[in-house]
Scaffold this motif. Structure first.
Motif, PDB file in Angstrom:
ATOM      1  N   TYR A 170      31.580 -62.420   7.752  1.00 46.40           N
ATOM      2  CA  TYR A 170      30.207 -62.611   7.286  1.00 46.40           C
ATOM      3  C   TYR A 170      29.727 -61.367   6.548  1.00 46.40           C
ATOM      4  CZ  TYR A 170      30.398 -66.186  10.956  1.00 46.40           C
ATOM      5  OH  TYR A 170      30.763 -67.250  11.750  1.00 46.40           O
ATOM      6  N   VAL A 171      28.620 -61.515   5.832  1.00 43.14           N
ATOM      7  CA  VAL A 171      27.905 -60.367   5.285  1.00 43.14           C
ATOM      8  C   VAL A 171      27.189 -59.687   6.448  1.00 43.14           C
ATOM      9  CG1 VAL A 171      26.140 -59.582   3.669  1.00 43.14           C
ATOM     10  CG2 VAL A 171      27.565 -61.568   3.089  1.00 43.14           C
ATOM     11  N   VAL A 172      27.295 -58.358   6.528  1.00 46.52           N
ATOM     12  CA  VAL A 172      26.655 -57.616   7.610  1.00 46.52           C
ATOM     13  C   VAL A 172      25.683 -56.591   7.029  1.00 46.52           C
ATOM     14  CG1 VAL A 172      28.524 -57.932   9.268  1.00 46.52           C
ATOM     15  CG2 VAL A 172      28.591 -55.971   7.709  1.00 46.52           C
ATOM     16  N   ALA A 173      24.664 -56.281   7.830  1.00 47.75           N
ATOM     17  CA  ALA A 173      23.644 -55.325   7.398  1.00 47.75           C
ATOM     18  C   ALA A 173      22.968 -54.728   8.624  1.00 47.75           C
ATOM     19  CB  ALA A 173      22.606 -56.007   6.520  1.00 47.75           C
ATOM     20  N   ALA A 174      22.348 -53.578   8.436  1.00 47.77           N
ATOM     21  CA  ALA A 174      21.602 -52.920   9.516  1.00 47.77           C
ATOM     22  C   ALA A 174      20.358 -53.746   9.859  1.00 47.77           C
ATOM     23  CB  ALA A 174      21.206 -51.511   9.093  1.00 47.77           C
ATOM     24  N   PRO A 175      19.808 -53.567  11.065  1.00 48.84           N
ATOM     25  CA  PRO A 175      18.634 -54.349  11.483  1.00 48.84           C
ATOM     26  C   PRO A 175      17.418 -54.149  10.577  1.00 48.84           C
ATOM     27  CG  PRO A 175      19.616 -53.229  13.367  1.00 48.84           C
ATOM     28  CD  PRO A 175      20.295 -52.690  12.151  1.00 48.84           C
ATOM     29  N   ASP A 176      17.288 -52.956   9.972  1.00 48.75           N
ATOM     30  CA  ASP A 176      16.116 -52.669   9.142  1.00 48.75           C
ATOM     31  C   ASP A 176      16.376 -52.843   7.648  1.00 48.75           C
ATOM     32  OD1 ASP A 176      17.850 -50.566   8.854  1.00 48.75           O
ATOM     33  OD2 ASP A 176      16.346 -48.982   9.141  1.00 48.75           O
ATOM     34  N   HIS A 177      17.479 -53.507   7.285  1.00 45.25           N
ATOM     35  CA  HIS A 177      17.757 -53.695   5.858  1.00 45.25           C
ATOM     36  C   HIS A 177      16.658 -54.545   5.225  1.00 45.25           C
ATOM     37  CE1 HIS A 177      19.756 -54.696   2.102  1.00 45.25           C
ATOM     38  NE2 HIS A 177      20.643 -53.752   2.369  1.00 45.25           N
ATOM     39  N   PRO A 178      16.158 -54.162   4.045  1.00 44.24           N
ATOM     40  CA  PRO A 178      15.048 -54.895   3.404  1.00 44.24           C
ATOM     41  C   PRO A 178      15.310 -56.384   3.198  1.00 44.24           C
ATOM     42  CG  PRO A 178      15.427 -52.797   2.301  1.00 44.24           C
ATOM     43  CD  PRO A 178      16.546 -52.963   3.282  1.00 44.24           C
ATOM     44  N   LEU A 179      16.562 -56.774   2.983  1.00 44.26           N
ATOM     45  CA  LEU A 179      16.841 -58.189   2.748  1.00 44.26           C
ATOM     46  C   LEU A 179      16.514 -59.062   3.955  1.00 44.26           C
ATOM     47  CD1 LEU A 179      20.197 -58.300   0.713  1.00 44.26           C
ATOM     48  CD2 LEU A 179      17.862 -58.681  -0.089  1.00 44.26           C
ATOM     49  N   ARG A 180      16.477 -58.484   5.133  1.00 47.02           N
ATOM     50  CA  ARG A 180      16.162 -59.291   6.326  1.00 47.02           C
ATOM     51  C   ARG A 180      14.710 -59.795   6.292  1.00 47.02           C
ATOM     52  NH1 ARG A 180      20.186 -59.432   9.957  1.00 47.02           N
ATOM     53  NH2 ARG A 180      21.711 -57.718  10.000  1.00 47.02           N
ATOM     54  N   ARG A 181      13.862 -59.153   5.486  1.00 42.41           N
ATOM     55  CA  ARG A 181      12.456 -59.556   5.395  1.00 42.41           C
ATOM     56  C   ARG A 181      12.194 -60.510   4.236  1.00 42.41           C
ATOM     57  NH1 ARG A 181      12.191 -53.938   6.269  1.00 42.41           N
ATOM     58  NH2 ARG A 181      11.635 -53.563   4.082  1.00 42.41           N
ATOM     59  N   LYS A 182      13.242 -60.822   3.473  1.00 45.97           N
ATOM     60  CA  LYS A 182      13.048 -61.671   2.297  1.00 45.97           C
ATOM     61  C   LYS A 182      13.096 -63.148   2.699  1.00 45.97           C
ATOM     62  CE  LYS A 182      14.951 -62.630  -2.303  1.00 45.97           C
ATOM     63  NZ  LYS A 182      13.639 -62.507  -2.978  1.00 45.97           N
ATOM     64  N   PRO A 183      12.070 -63.915   2.411  1.00 46.98           N
ATOM     65  CA  PRO A 183      12.080 -65.346   2.745  1.00 46.98           C
ATOM     66  C   PRO A 183      13.056 -66.112   1.851  1.00 46.98           C
ATOM     67  CG  PRO A 183      10.091 -64.791   1.541  1.00 46.98           C
ATOM     68  CD  PRO A 183      10.784 -63.495   1.813  1.00 46.98           C
ATOM     69  N   GLY A 184      13.684 -67.125   2.403  1.00 46.38           N
ATOM     70  CA  GLY A 184      14.604 -67.961   1.625  1.00 46.38           C
ATOM     71  C   GLY A 184      15.790 -67.201   1.081  1.00 46.38           C
ATOM     72  N   LEU A 185      16.290 -66.266   1.856  1.00 49.33           N
ATOM     73  CA  LEU A 185      17.391 -65.401   1.400  1.00 49.33           C
ATOM     74  C   LEU A 185      18.619 -66.217   1.019  1.00 49.33           C
ATOM     75  CD1 LEU A 185      18.367 -62.429   1.126  1.00 49.33           C
ATOM     76  CD2 LEU A 185      19.202 -62.616   3.487  1.00 49.33           C
ATOM     77  N   THR A 186      19.227 -65.867  -0.128  1.00 52.04           N
ATOM     78  CA  THR A 186      20.471 -66.500  -0.569  1.00 52.04           C
ATOM     79  C   THR A 186      21.507 -65.425  -0.881  1.00 52.04           C
ATOM     80  OG1 THR A 186      19.942 -66.484  -2.941  1.00 52.04           O
ATOM     81  CG2 THR A 186      19.123 -68.358  -1.627  1.00 52.04           C
ATOM     82  N   LEU A 187      22.727 -65.859  -1.053  1.00 53.11           N
ATOM     83  CA  LEU A 187      23.808 -64.917  -1.353  1.00 53.11           C
ATOM     84  C   LEU A 187      23.555 -64.197  -2.670  1.00 53.11           C
ATOM     85  CD1 LEU A 187      26.520 -63.833  -0.318  1.00 53.11           C
ATOM     86  CD2 LEU A 187      27.670 -65.659  -1.593  1.00 53.11           C
ATOM     87  N   ALA A 188      22.933 -64.865  -3.604  1.00 54.08           N
ATOM     88  CA  ALA A 188      22.641 -64.244  -4.910  1.00 54.08           C
ATOM     89  C   ALA A 188      21.743 -63.021  -4.757  1.00 54.08           C
ATOM     90  CB  ALA A 188      21.994 -65.263  -5.842  1.00 54.08           C
ATOM     91  N   ASP A 189      20.914 -63.017  -3.718  1.00 56.09           N
ATOM     92  CA  ASP A 189      20.018 -61.881  -3.503  1.00 56.09           C
ATOM     93  C   ASP A 189      20.771 -60.610  -3.120  1.00 56.09           C
ATOM     94  OD1 ASP A 189      17.628 -63.351  -3.972  1.00 56.09           O
ATOM     95  OD2 ASP A 189      17.749 -64.184  -1.937  1.00 56.09           O
ATOM     96  N   THR A 190      22.014 -60.718  -2.713  1.00 52.38           N
ATOM     97  CA  THR A 190      22.789 -59.536  -2.302  1.00 52.38           C
ATOM     98  C   THR A 190      23.516 -58.873  -3.465  1.00 52.38           C
ATOM     99  OG1 THR A 190      24.904 -60.688  -1.852  1.00 52.38           O
ATOM    100  CG2 THR A 190      23.222 -60.723  -0.106  1.00 52.38           C
ATOM    101  N   LEU A 191      23.526 -59.517  -4.626  1.00 55.06           N
ATOM    102  CA  LEU A 191      24.343 -59.025  -5.737  1.00 55.06           C
ATOM    103  C   LEU A 191      23.982 -57.599  -6.152  1.00 55.06           C
ATOM    104  CD1 LEU A 191      24.534 -62.209  -8.007  1.00 55.06           C
ATOM    105  CD2 LEU A 191      26.411 -61.149  -6.736  1.00 55.06           C
TER     106      LEU A 191
END
Length: 305
Positions: free
Chosen positions: A170-191
């Motif tokens: 899976y994609v992994v990230a720290a608990p405070d990564h900004p993407l965790r607060r983004k609504p409707g997160l998709t894989l494209a948002d990680t690019l």
């Protein structure tokens, strides 16, 4: 031509130490005695094995050819001693195993723990690496079992069919990564985020690339490529990087709240893992004991998912 194991041990010791004096100290013999041993081996081979220099001893072309065979014969003799000890009920010996990072993080330690609970006199030697490193170590008899992603058999290496399991990445990230607060997160948002991942050509990189392609995306912003699991985990945990990891690799970090799976529904990569052995020869008794525990663990699916 039959070789004397004592002579081969002396030969290998000189190669490892680089000098007659240091090799004599390591073998607890005098330099003249060691010199006579090597002279007899050279007479048997029919050619010099070393070039003597003021800074030490260097292999001749003939010596370089002999070295891998000498090391192989030494390992075979050691395995024979271990097998005999096992038959006598002493259950001593060394388990030599290599594993990919995710397996070395969870499944292998569980199996090793179970083996040592039953046979506490055994020792374990573990190397970690990608498949090329493990395959080379298996052929060179540095290890007796390799645990990695399933690949086709070769002339020298074969998979063990009844020791096979799956895991997911899976994609992994720290608990405070900004993407965790983004609504409707998709894989494209990680690019556009910073990524850290094992290098191109490795299984994790190719699997990640395949998952992005399945979603109609190109590669993300890979800033760091490294084979070091410690570095990868630190970058994700401490420096705001995204990573791609098999779930068993970060069980401890997940429980500790250091980093975890990034919530991306439907974004996962599955792979089949298996144990490998040399096609020829008998699997040493200590390795058989580990294999038995691996079979049980993978059948129970303890901690694999």
């Amino acid at each position: 031509m039959t070789y004397n194991l004592q002579q081969l041990q002396a030969f290998a010791a000189i190669v490892a130490s680089g000098s007659l004096g240091r090799a004599a100290d390591a073998l607890h013999v005098t330099q003249p005695a060691l010199s006579r041993t090597i002279r007899r081996l050279e007479e048997q081979v029919g050619a010099p094995l070393f070039e003597r220099h003021s800074r030490g001893m260097h292999l001749t072309e003939v010596g370089a050819v002999l070295l891998p065979h000498a090391l192989l014969l030494q390992r075979e003799a050691e395995q024979a001693r271990e097998e005999i000890d096992a038959l006598r009920g002493l259950a001593r010996g060394t388990i030599r195993v290599g594993a990919a990072g995710s397996i070395a993080s969870l499944v292998l330690p569980l199996a090793v723990g179970r083996v040592l609970d039953k046979w506490p006199n055994l020792r374990v030697e573990i190397i970690e690496g990608v498949w090329d490193r493990l395959a080379d170590a298996l052929v060179r008899r540095e290890i007796d079992l390799a645990l990695s992603v399933a690949v086709p058999d070769s002339d020298e290496i074969t998979a063990i069919a009844d020791c096979r399991w799956e895991d997911a990445s899976y994609v992994v990230a720290a608990p405070d990564h900004p993407l965790r607060r983004k609504p409707g997160l998709t894989l494209a948002d990680t690019l556009g985020e910073r990524w850290a991942i094992p290098p191109r050509g490795t299984g994790p990189f190719e699997q990640m690339q395949s998952v992005f392609a399945e979603h109609g995306l190109g590669l993300p912003n890979v800033v760091v490529e490294t084979r070091s699991i410690t570095v990868l985990k630190s970058l994700v945990a401490r420096s705001g990087f995204l990573g791609w990891m098999a779930a068993p690799m970060y069980v401890t970090e997940s429980k500790a709240g250091v980093f975890d799976t990034l919530g991306l529904p439907g974004v996962a990569g599955r792979r089949t893992l298996t144990a490998f052995r040399r096609r020829q020869g008998i699997l040493p008794s200590p390795a058989v004991k580990l294999l038995e525990q691996l079979r049980q663990l993978t059948a129970e699916e303890i901690g694999v998912e």
